[in-house]
Every structure is written in structure tokens, then in C-alpha cells.
Scaffold this motif. Structure first.
Motif, PDB file in Angstrom:
ATOM      1  N   HIS A 143      49.807  16.402  20.268  1.00 29.38           N
ATOM      2  CA  HIS A 143      49.957  15.665  21.977  1.00 29.38           C
ATOM      3  C   HIS A 143      51.566  15.735  21.806  1.00 29.38           C
ATOM      4  O   HIS A 143      51.448  14.649  21.552  1.00 29.38           O
ATOM      5  CB  HIS A 143      49.299  14.949  22.262  1.00 29.38           C
ATOM      6  N   THR A 144      51.643  15.784  22.890  1.00 32.62           N
ATOM      7  CA  THR A 144      52.699  15.055  23.628  1.00 32.62           C
ATOM      8  C   THR A 144      53.126  14.266  24.483  1.00 32.62           C
ATOM      9  O   THR A 144      51.402  14.125  25.129  1.00 32.62           O
ATOM     10  CB  THR A 144      53.921  16.328  23.646  1.00 32.62           C
ATOM     11  N   GLU A 145      54.249  13.616  25.444  1.00 31.89           N
ATOM     12  CA  GLU A 145      54.090  13.111  26.978  1.00 31.89           C
ATOM     13  C   GLU A 145      53.390  13.883  27.634  1.00 31.89           C
ATOM     14  O   GLU A 145      52.668  13.128  28.111  1.00 31.89           O
ATOM     15  CB  GLU A 145      55.411  12.313  26.825  1.00 31.89           C
ATOM     16  N   ASN A 146      53.579  14.724  28.083  1.00 29.15           N
ATOM     17  CA  ASN A 146      53.237  15.455  28.980  1.00 29.15           C
ATOM     18  C   ASN A 146      52.300  17.116  28.625  1.00 29.15           C
ATOM     19  O   ASN A 146      51.310  17.499  29.986  1.00 29.15           O
ATOM     20  CB  ASN A 146      54.361  16.602  29.627  1.00 29.15           C
ATOM     21  N   THR A 147      51.574  17.456  27.423  1.00 28.19           N
ATOM     22  CA  THR A 147      50.587  17.906  27.339  1.00 28.19           C
ATOM     23  C   THR A 147      49.938  17.459  26.269  1.00 28.19           C
ATOM     24  O   THR A 147      49.435  17.048  25.058  1.00 28.19           O
ATOM     25  CB  THR A 147      51.127  19.429  26.134  1.00 28.19           C
ATOM     26  N   PRO A 148      48.456  17.302  27.229  1.00 27.81           N
ATOM     27  CA  PRO A 148      47.450  16.314  25.809  1.00 27.81           C
ATOM     28  C   PRO A 148      47.054  17.401  25.174  1.00 27.81           C
ATOM     29  O   PRO A 148      46.001  16.554  23.634  1.00 27.81           O
ATOM     30  CB  PRO A 148      46.104  16.826  27.141  1.00 27.81           C
ATOM     31  N   CYS A 149      47.170  18.832  24.962  1.00 32.08           N
ATOM     32  CA  CYS A 149      46.471  19.185  23.820  1.00 32.08           C
ATOM     33  C   CYS A 149      47.443  20.661  23.966  1.00 32.08           C
ATOM     34  O   CYS A 149      47.921  21.825  23.638  1.00 32.08           O
ATOM     35  CB  CYS A 149      45.532  20.211  24.413  1.00 32.08           C
ATOM     36  N   ALA A 150      48.586  19.615  22.582  1.00 29.76           N
ATOM     37  CA  ALA A 150      49.302  20.151  22.127  1.00 29.76           C
ATOM     38  C   ALA A 150      49.025  20.734  20.966  1.00 29.76           C
ATOM     39  O   ALA A 150      50.200  22.436  20.665  1.00 29.76           O
ATOM     40  CB  ALA A 150      50.539  19.653  21.873  1.00 29.76           C
ATOM     41  N   ALA A 151      48.084  20.660  20.088  1.00 31.76           N
ATOM     42  CA  ALA A 151      48.010  21.383  19.394  1.00 31.76           C
ATOM     43  C   ALA A 151      46.409  21.132  18.498  1.00 31.76           C
ATOM     44  O   ALA A 151      45.817  20.795  18.799  1.00 31.76           O
ATOM     45  CB  ALA A 151      48.259  21.543  17.804  1.00 31.76           C
ATOM     46  N   ILE A 152      45.433  22.172  18.648  1.00 28.62           N
ATOM     47  CA  ILE A 152      43.852  22.200  18.493  1.00 28.62           C
ATOM     48  C   ILE A 152      43.797  23.324  17.810  1.00 28.62           C
ATOM     49  O   ILE A 152      44.701  23.661  16.395  1.00 28.62           O
ATOM     50  CB  ILE A 152      43.760  23.252  19.537  1.00 28.62           C
ATOM     51  N   ALA A 153      42.137  22.796  16.791  1.00 24.50           N
ATOM     52  CA  ALA A 153      41.864  23.758  15.977  1.00 24.50           C
ATOM     53  C   ALA A 153      40.260  23.724  16.120  1.00 24.50           C
ATOM     54  O   ALA A 153      39.885  22.792  16.447  1.00 24.50           O
ATOM     55  CB  ALA A 153      41.746  23.372  14.973  1.00 24.50           C
ATOM     56  N   HIS A 155      38.213  24.173  12.887  1.00 24.73           N
ATOM     57  CA  HIS A 155      38.658  24.515  12.023  1.00 24.73           C
ATOM     58  C   HIS A 155      37.233  25.008  11.182  1.00 24.73           C
ATOM     59  O   HIS A 155      37.683  25.695   9.767  1.00 24.73           O
ATOM     60  CB  HIS A 155      37.805  22.776  11.115  1.00 24.73           C
ATOM     61  N   GLU A 156      36.332  25.216  11.099  1.00 24.88           N
ATOM     62  CA  GLU A 156      35.026  25.425  10.447  1.00 24.88           C
ATOM     63  C   GLU A 156      35.301  28.032  10.956  1.00 24.88           C
ATOM     64  O   GLU A 156      35.281  28.254  10.024  1.00 24.88           O
ATOM     65  CB  GLU A 156      33.567  25.752  11.822  1.00 24.88           C
ATOM     66  N   ARG A 157      35.539  28.259  11.227  1.00 21.47           N
ATOM     67  CA  ARG A 157      35.943  28.847  12.210  1.00 21.47           C
ATOM     68  C   ARG A 157      37.657  29.499  11.232  1.00 21.47           C
ATOM     69  O   ARG A 157      37.718  30.630  12.014  1.00 21.47           O
ATOM     70  CB  ARG A 157      35.895  30.373  13.480  1.00 21.47           C
ATOM     71  N   LYS A 158      38.103  28.717  11.474  1.00 20.46           N
ATOM     72  CA  LYS A 158      39.852  28.667  11.415  1.00 20.46           C
ATOM     73  C   LYS A 158      40.669  29.462  11.985  1.00 20.46           C
ATOM     74  O   LYS A 158      41.478  30.153  11.858  1.00 20.46           O
ATOM     75  CB  LYS A 158      40.161  29.833   9.911  1.00 20.46           C
ATOM     76  N   PHE A 159      40.050  28.968  13.430  1.00 24.44           N
ATOM     77  CA  PHE A 159      41.280  29.280  15.009  1.00 24.44           C
ATOM     78  C   PHE A 159      42.153  28.064  15.112  1.00 24.44           C
ATOM     79  O   PHE A 159      40.861  26.842  14.873  1.00 24.44           O
ATOM     80  CB  PHE A 159      40.251  29.331  15.820  1.00 24.44           C
ATOM     81  N   TYR A 160      42.945  28.322  15.708  1.00 21.34           N
ATOM     82  CA  TYR A 160      43.999  27.458  15.773  1.00 21.34           C
ATOM     83  C   TYR A 160      45.191  27.970  16.824  1.00 21.34           C
ATOM     84  O   TYR A 160      45.457  28.661  17.091  1.00 21.34           O
ATOM     85  CB  TYR A 160      45.323  26.897  14.551  1.00 21.34           C
ATOM     86  N   GLY A 161      45.775  26.630  17.549  1.00 23.47           N
ATOM     87  CA  GLY A 161      46.290  27.011  18.554  1.00 23.47           C
ATOM     88  C   GLY A 161      47.412  25.823  18.599  1.00 23.47           C
ATOM     89  O   GLY A 161      47.385  24.318  18.021  1.00 23.47           O
ATOM     90  N   VAL A 162      48.929  26.189  19.007  1.00 20.11           N
ATOM     91  CA  VAL A 162      49.827  25.499  19.514  1.00 20.11           C
ATOM     92  C   VAL A 162      50.906  25.926  20.399  1.00 20.11           C
ATOM     93  O   VAL A 162      50.949  25.979  20.598  1.00 20.11           O
ATOM     94  CB  VAL A 162      50.737  25.591  18.398  1.00 20.11           C
ATOM     95  N   GLN A 163      50.539  25.015  21.150  1.00 13.67           N
ATOM     96  CA  GLN A 163      51.478  24.824  23.049  1.00 13.67           C
ATOM     97  C   GLN A 163      53.146  24.995  23.032  1.00 13.67           C
ATOM     98  O   GLN A 163      53.163  25.911  23.072  1.00 13.67           O
ATOM     99  CB  GLN A 163      51.261  23.562  23.591  1.00 13.67           C
ATOM    100  N   PHE A 164      53.228  24.471  21.573  1.00 13.27           N
ATOM    101  CA  PHE A 164      55.116  24.519  21.290  1.00 13.27           C
ATOM    102  C   PHE A 164      55.034  25.948  20.487  1.00 13.27           C
ATOM    103  O   PHE A 164      54.225  27.039  20.429  1.00 13.27           O
ATOM    104  CB  PHE A 164      55.496  23.643  20.679  1.00 13.27           C
ATOM    105  N   HIS A 165      56.675  26.172  19.639  1.00 12.72           N
ATOM    106  CA  HIS A 165      56.857  27.086  19.435  1.00 12.72           C
ATOM    107  C   HIS A 165      57.570  27.116  18.336  1.00 12.72           C
ATOM    108  O   HIS A 165      58.797  26.764  18.125  1.00 12.72           O
ATOM    109  CB  HIS A 165      57.956  28.325  19.724  1.00 12.72           C
TER     110      HIS A 165
END
Length: 515
Positions: A143-153, A155-165
Motif C-alpha cells: 500500500h501507499t499513503e493514498n492507495t490502500p491497494c497498491a499491489a494485490i495477488a 497466489h493460487e491462480r497466479k493473478f497479480y496487480g500493481v497500481q503503480f508503473h
């Protein structure tokens, strides 16, 4: 290989470049790519790019939801993460506070995707929407100060997300995150090298061209010169190089080009003097897109006429690169509405400037490469270092470094000023410390004093930038004594100039070239 599905981000190609830095091949495809096409490509993983839209917009671009049933890892970046969340049952809403630029990443789970990513390190943000509820099976990674979900996963299905670049140079440990996804999550191997590219490209060229003849638009730059060496290795005498002097080259470059190709490497070049012809096309033209269009069209016309004198040619070879394609934004147009998903930045003469009645079929083996990859290909095929390490130079040449109408007088002024810039940079020993160095001529005049007399002359803009790939760039903090020597020489040696200014704009918001 890995596939990047493009949702209109100007950084989609940059994601591909970062993956290729890990020596794994990657390809950017439209988000409309069907599941059947993806299955045929058989990628080891998929990345969903960022984009300018909001996922809750009525016409928001979306990929086929069957992508989640392919059984391979998927990572969403910015918009791509939000789309993943929405399609898998989570929620995305307008954030109370947008987040742009640098943000400190606080890591909640340092394993898997975020292995070797520093807690508290900087990541580059650019979003107004945020994930407000995770889909079932997902957990928070950072997470970051303004973004509670900055990176998520998941793990079982190997799906990942990042809000940053992670793909931009401003993100600390971004390449470490990409390596984690490529190697550890997608289980790829580092087999993509320029040596393997050359072998594959030669096979493809021979298969496409057969026994037919190819005409190459040789400019003397890294791209066309690398292409000339590559094509010569692939098809030998079936290749004819033609250099058209359109009058927009830098000082002494046409002579040096012919010396290198004809005398040093014995690759014949047909020289055509078309300076007056191109200059006539620039009369009264001030719009940069119109300049590019006219120059592109005239290039083709001259090639067609020149080829008629040399014998029939079936193919025209061009050194088109990935950044040319992405900035011309020809790949993401909705076939039903005609709307662009990506915003067109500028047309490149070899992408957006080609006439519809083109008499040639195109050969563009470098179309999927970035500039640094082209340089490595050049080294692999024996291109001399003098050309391999040459700074990028636009196809329309000095015509797009003269703001406003291009005239013979302005060309002479700019050519002389540009020579001073490059000469001083070479003398300083700093040539290879810059991505590009050049001068721009403005169509205004300012008052000056020379020899106790009033002058009313042109200003010249110095543009010295640093970059890794041309997709983003920053102005160079050049030594003051170097800037001083360049300025002194220009105003003393170049008639018609009495002022020198320095461009301190990065890309974005500006571009490297002024037009």
C-alpha cells in the motif's frame, strides 16, 4: 514469450522493453486480441497495460473475460489491475485523492511478486481511481499513503496487480518486480538475444522476399544502416540502397555516409539530389503534421521514380521501430466507432506519412525493436561503432527542428548552429553521455547588441536530453562551461543568430523533438 495487452497506455511498449531486458521475448497486442489468438501464441504469461480510461465508464475497453480461464499467470498494471479486479468481482471507484508521480511503497507481503523490492522504496503512480474491494481469493501485497491497494495477488491462480508503473525508470526496484513475474511466476527462460533475433530475421526476410528485389531508404542513421547490413547479409545483391538528399541532413553527413558505405564496406549506394524538390514542398507549411506528411509522401514519390530508373522493385525496406509505431498510435483504433484508445502524439513519416497508393510492399524487420536493441543488432551484423552509437536523428531531419516555415536561409542557419553544438559536445568527450543533442530554430527575432550595433536576429534553442529508450527523457544537466562555449560559438560564428536558450523540459510533458 509474454504478451502485453495494450489498453492505450503510452508505456505499453516500455513494459515490453523491460521484459526484453530480462532476455525474454515480449509482444504488445491490442486488448481485443481473441482467446483463440492467445492460445495459438501460447504465452507463458500476460500483462494488462495501463490506459487513459476508467473501468466503470460506459465504453471502457475490456479484454475477453475468458483470459482468466487460460491457466497462465496474469499481471495487471494500473488500469490493467483495476480491470482485473472489476472482471473478477471486486470494486473500483473514484479515489478521494488521485496519486501522481513518486510514492513510497509500503510492503505487506515481501514474498513472491515483491521479493527483493525494498520496503519504503519509490514507485511511480498515475491514477485517479482506486480498488475499494478485492475479489475473492485476493490478498494485499502493498500500500501507499493514498492507495490502500497498491499491489494485490491471488497466489493460487497466479493473478497479480500493481497500481503503480514498475516499467518506468522512476520506480525503484521496478525491474526486480518484473523479473520476479517473468522468471519465478511465469517460469520463463532468458533465451531472447539479438543474436537469435538476427538469425530469425534473416530467415523471415528470405522467406518473405524470395528472389525479388528490395529498395532500402538509407538515411545513414542507426536504424536504416543496421537494416542495410542485415538485409545485405540476408539477400545480398537483391538489395539496392538509395540515399535521397532531401536537404534536411546535418552538415557534412551526406558525404560521410557515401564514404562509409561505398568505400569502407563496398555496399553500393544510389545518390539522388532532391534538395530543391523537397524545399519546394515546404513553402508556406507551418503545421508539423503537414510537414511530416509532405516529406513522407515526397520520399515515396522520389523512391518510385528512382526505382523506375534502376529497374523494378517489389519491396521497400524501412527502419521503422516500436516507438515510431506507438507514438503514431495506429494500432488501437476501435473498428466499429473509429475512436482511438491511445492518443496520437505525432505521426512518424514512416508510419503515418505513407500514401495509400504506395507502389511497394514493405519490409520492416526492425518494427518490433527499441533503439537500444537495434544498436545491439547493428553490432551483431558488423556495423561500425561510429554509426552504432550515433545519436537518433528524425527522418524529416532539420525540417522539424525549424519551427514554422522551412526556408533555405533558415536551413543554413540551423545547419551551422547544429554543427557547433555537435562539435563542442564531441570536443568535450561527453557525446555518449547524452541521448540526443541538437539545436532548434525559432521563427521569432529578438534584439541584441554586436559591435556596438543593434541586431534583430533569431534565437536558437539547445536541446540536450538523457534517456534510455526515447519513450521518456529528461533534460541533461550539462556543465555550464560547455553551454557557455556552445553559446559563444553560435552567436559569433552563425550569421543571423544573436541569442541561445536552453530547453529544460522533460518528456513527458514535452517531447524530445519540438515538432
Amino acid at each position: 514469450m509474454l504478451v502485453i495487452l495494450d489498453f492505450g497506455s503510452q508505456y505499453s511498449e516500455l513494459i515490453a522493453r523491460r521484459i526484453r531486458e530480462t532476455q525474454v521475448y515480449s509482444e504488445v497486442l491490442s486488448y481485443r486480441t481473441s482467446i483463440e489468438q492467445l492460445k495459438q501464441l501460447n504465452p507463458k504469461g500476460i500483462i494488462l497495460s495501463g490506459g487513459p480510461n476508467s473501468v466503470y465508464d460506459q465504453k471502457a475497453p475490456a479484454c475477453d473475460p475468458e483470459i482468466w480461464n487460460l491457466g497462465i499467470p496474469v499481471m495487471g498494471v494500473c488500469y490493467g489491475m483495476q480491470l482485473m479486479v472489476q472482471q473478477l468481482g471486486g470494486e473500483v471507484d473514484r479515489a478521494e485523492r488521485g496519486e501522481y508521480g513518486k510514492a513510497s511503497l509500503r510492503i505487506d507481503d515481501p514474498t513472491d511478486l515483491l521479493t527483493n523490492v525494498e520496503d519504503g522504496g519509490t514507485m511511480w503512480m498515475s491514477h485517479a481511481d482506486s480498488v475499494t474491494r478485492l475479489p475473492d481469493g485476493f490478498e494485499l501485497l502493498a500500500h501507499t499513503e493514498n492507495t490502500p491497494c497498491a499491489a494485490i495477488a491471488d497466489h493460487e491462480r497466479k493473478f497479480y496487480g500493481v497500481q503503480f508503473h514498475p516499467e518506468v525508470v522512476h520506480s525503484d526496484d521496478g525491474i526486480a518486480l518484473i523479473r520476479n513475474f517473468v522468471y519465478h511466476i511465469c517460469d520463463c527462460e532468458p533465451t531472447w538475444t539479438m543474436e537469435t533475433f538476427v538469425e530469425e530475421a534473416i530467415r523471415e526476410i528470405r522467406a518473405k522476399v524470395g528472389s525479388q528485389r528490395v529498395l532500402l531508404a538509407l538515411s545513414g542513421g542507426v536504424d536504416s544502416s543496421t537494416l542495410a547490413f542485415l538485409l545485405h547479409r540476408a539477400i545480398g545483391d537483391q538489395l539496392t540502397c538509395m540515399f535521397i538528399d532531401q536537404g534536411f541532413m546535418r552538415k557534412y553527413e551526406p558525404e560521410r555516409l557515401l564514404e562509409i558505405f561505398d568505400h569502407q564496406f563496398h555496399i553500393p549506394v544510389e545518390y539522388i539530389d532532391a534538395r530543391d524538390r523537397f524545399l519546394e514542398k515546404m513553402v508556406g507549411v507551418t503545421d508539423p503534421e503537414e510537414k511530416r506528411r509532405r516529406i513522407g509522401h515526397e520520399f515515396i514519390r522520389v523512391f518510385e521514380e528512382g526505382s523506375a530508373n534502376l529497374g523494378p522493385f517489389d519491396y521497400l525496406a524501412q527502419g521503422t521501430l516500436y516507438p515510431d509505431v506507438i507514438e503514431s498510435a495506429d494500432t488501437n483504433v476501435d473498428p466499429q466507432t473509429g475512436e482511438r484508445v491511445a492518443v496520437k502524439i505525432k505521426s512518424h513519416h514512416n508510419v503515418g506519412g505513407l500514401p495509400k497508393d504506395l507502389q511497394f510492399k514493405l519490409v520492416e524487420p526492425l518494427r518490433k525493436l527499441f533503439k537500444d536493441e537495434v544498436r545491439n543488432v547493428g553490432r551483431s551484423v558488423g556495423l561500425p561503432d561510429e554509426i552504432v552509437r550515433r545519436h537518433p536523428f528524425p527522418g524529416p531531419g532539420l525540417a522539424i527542428r525549424i519551427i514554422g516555415e522551412v526556408t533555405k536561409e533558415r536551413l543554413n542557419i540551423l545547419r551551422d548552429a547544429d554543427f557547433v553544438v555537435r562539435d563542442e559536445i564531441n570536443k568535450s568527450g561527453l557525446y555518449h553521455d547524452f541521448w540526443q543533442v541538437f539545436a532548434v530554430l525559432l521563427p521569432v527575432r529578438s534584439v541584441g547588441v554586436m559591435g556596438d550595433q543593434r541586431t534583430y536576429a533569431y534565437p536558437v534553442v539547445l536541446r540536450l536530453v538523457s534517456s534510455e529508450d526515447g519513450m521518456t527523457a529528461d533534460w541533461s544537466r550539462a556543465p555550464y562551461d560547455l553551454l557557455e562555449s556552445i553559446s559563444n560559438r553560435i552567436v559569433n560564428e552563425v550569421e543571423g543568430v544573436n541569442r541561445v536558450v536552453y530547453d529544460i523540459t522533460s518528456k513527458p510533458p514535452g517531447t524530445i523533438e519540438w515538432e
